[in-house]
Design an enzyme around this catalytic site. Structure first.
Site, PDB file in Angstrom:
ATOM      1  N   GLY A 121       0.831  -1.197   0.000  1.00  0.00           N
ATOM      2  CA  GLY A 121       0.000   0.000   0.000  1.00  0.00           C
ATOM      3  C   GLY A 121       0.866   1.248   0.000  1.00  0.00           C
ATOM      4  O   GLY A 121       1.972   1.236  -0.558  1.00  0.00           O
ATOM      5  N   GLU A 122       0.366   2.322   0.592  1.00  0.00           N
ATOM      6  CA  GLU A 122       1.052   3.630   0.703  1.00  0.00           C
ATOM      7  C   GLU A 122       1.107   4.365  -0.634  1.00  0.00           C
ATOM      8  O   GLU A 122       1.458   5.536  -0.697  1.00  0.00           O
ATOM      9  CB  GLU A 122       2.506   3.487   1.222  1.00  0.00           C
ATOM     10  CG  GLU A 122       2.645   2.834   2.564  1.00  0.00           C
ATOM     11  CD  GLU A 122       4.106   2.698   3.004  1.00  0.00           C
ATOM     12  OE1 GLU A 122       5.017   3.124   2.266  1.00  0.00           O
ATOM     13  OE2 GLU A 122       4.330   2.163   4.106  1.00  0.00           O
ATOM     14  N   GLY A 123       0.818   3.656  -1.728  1.00  0.00           N
ATOM     15  CA  GLY A 123       1.010   4.199  -3.073  1.00  0.00           C
ATOM     16  C   GLY A 123       2.256   3.644  -3.741  1.00  0.00           C
ATOM     17  O   GLY A 123       2.638   4.104  -4.824  1.00  0.00           O
TER      18      GLY A 123
END
Lengths: 356, 356
Positions: free
Chosen positions: A318-320
């Site tokens: 995640g997080e980008g």
């Protein structure tokens, strides 16, 4: 729906068919066999259609990482304690997280937004505070948020994009952080696709078989209690969603309204896309699926949306982090179209006439 | 085998297990769930083992694009005329080809090597001339080259890498250009894997069904005439290979000897890898398969070598375009290991003890 949200949805127009046709023609003049750059060629043509430019540009890049906490963590659905959400915000701000490293490599700025972390965070010039509340409610006991809060979250995402567009924005990636948010995303995914909880629930940050079974039960109970209505995406977001997920819905809608291509990250961004596309079906053509994550429901979710991921690297952070890798590929696609020579310019012979 | 080639093969040692163990330990201390960066984590560990450094570095990057012509084009196997090989060299030198654009994006220098273009090329400081001959012979009539020429081609590749290592080289990509070289590569692939020509021949730059059938026949005839012996990889290279393919064999062997990770491109690089690994089985662990191309035999070839591609983007341009995208991912992997904070550094809680 009134105001900013409905205005933003109305601003989303179809892709620019003229720019698409020009980009496609130009691809076929470049010094390579037609179609030989595969999905990079398709991507360049999509970028042209989104930006409304025959030669799209990917210079100003940002990833918007939205953060929020989830009441459902009280049910014991994550391998990590809730405190990690806030701790990771500080890690983002000091530049030590995965998203910082990869975003720096691709030249994308990281925009960290507190959409609803469960504690008050220390103010920082590098942190946008759009806190809707100190975490959502436990969706096993009541709706995660009110519909008003859901709209506020989406509109915050819209405003964040507005500010980034003012700074210069050719492409945007979506990212998330929030202990418990694969549970909320699983519930959204089940509600919006009609699949059973067991088909969409995955191991998140890394739970074992017994905990997985428990997580399926938690999602099933949240759905049974709240009865989210898939024909009303705001109802789904409010009942089983999260503030950061709502924020990402707003990011996607606003980016499309401003004709900025959106590279979506993994399962949480995918859950936001389910809501956002239900609100604005035209949005789908503005989205680029960066990757298919290792999270169980993600492949199913992308298939449901008709989006084909660019990468399949077993990532699930995640997080980008997946999104910025996708931004790199989008930039590559745009550069090919902008910078390669044509057959005429390079004096290279085209295919033999005695050919296929 | 004597001299440079055999010395180079002897220089290839196993991966550094100590560096691998240290890199793996460090991955598990970084602020992310263990394994959540998937193949980027695996890649960082492989890089550590190849370079013999617990924290590998990917700063000095090059793609070596080897160019050669093929006598077999007389059989009408390509959609493009033979002149395109030389024309594309000038396109590489003036910076207008796909490889120039993508290599520039990832910060890799492009090393263009004339291994055997069928015409004399204008000298240029940016072109390395290692011409073995003015193109290979037509393998439907006789062996494509002599065994001495095959060794010369490989040793030229070894020397090219030596020069690049002297300039600084943390990672190298392989690339190719040569009208007709998917035909030679198909013949190598069939010879080395024991598959029928029809299973490994593809559409190259883009031929139709009838031409594809003809190309299968050409490969079958070349194999029937020359009887390349898969237990003697130099015999296979000489009988049905190409000068640029031989050069790439040398690039791979030398890179492994110097402990430089090698990112291999598509089908032609894969054919070179079949030869190179047969000469030096340890080489396999030094190779990173950038992508699986749209060329029919490539997936089969990678499976045969036990290499799992990073990307699957329907690309089939060659030149090293897939390889430089792979270099980008390798750099990302190395940066993650080098630049992310550990849980202790960032003050982030680790997984709950009451967990899985």
């Amino acid at each position: 729906m009134l105001g900013l949200l409905s205005n933003t949805i109305e601003m989303i127009k179809p892709l620019d068919e003229g720019a698409i046709a020009e980009a496609r023609s130009r691809q076929d003049l470049l010094t390579k066999p037609q179609g030989s750059l595969g999905r990079l060629e398709e991507l360049s043509i999509q970028l042209a259609g989104v930006q409304g430019k025959p030669i799209p540009q990917v210079r100003h890049k940002a990833v918007i990482t939205m953060v929020g906490d989830h009441g459902v963590v009280a049910e014991g659905v994550s391998a990590y304690p809730r405190e990690v959400t806030a701790q990771m915000v500080y890690n983002f701000l000091s530049g030590g997280a995965g998203i910082n490293v990869l975003a720096h490599q691709v030249g994308a700025r990281v925009v960290v937004v507190d959409m609803g972390v469960a504690v008050e965070l220390e103010p920082s010039s590098r942190l946008m505070s759009r806190k809707v509340a100190l975490g959502t409610q436990n969706m096993c006991l009541c709706p995660a948020m009110t519909v008003e809060q859901a709209v506020t979250a989406i509109e915050s995402g819209i405003e964040v994009v507005g500010a980034e567009v003012a700074k210069g924005l050719d492409i945007v990636g979506t990212g998330d952080m929030g202990i418990g948010n694969t549970t909320a995303s699983s519930a959204i995914c089940a509600a919006m696709t009609g699949k059973a909880a067991a088909e969409v629930v995955g191991r998140g940050t890394g739970i074992d078989d017994k905990q997985l079974e428990h997580k399926v039960d938690v999602v099933s109970r949240a759905l049974a209690l709240n009865h989210p209505d898939p024909r009303q995406p705001l109802d789904v977001l409010a009942k089983v969603g999260g503030f950061e997920i709502g924020g990402l819905v707003g990011v996607m809608l606003a980016a499309a309204a401003y004709r900025v291509p959106v590279v979506i990250d993994g399962f949480i961004s995918g859950a936001a896309a389910l809501i956002a596309i239900a609100l604005a079906p035209r949005l789908r053509h503005f989205l680029i699926a960066a990757h298919v994550s290792a999270e169980a429901g993600h492949r199913l979710l992308l298939r449901h949306l008709g989006l084909k991921p660019l990468l399949d690297l077993d990532m699930r952070l995640g997080e980008g982090t997946g999104a910025v890798l996708g931004i790199f590929l989008a930039e590559a696609a745009a550069k090919i179209l902008a910078e390669m020579s044509t057959f005429a310019e390079a004096g290279v012979s085209e295919r033999s006439k005695l050919g296929d």
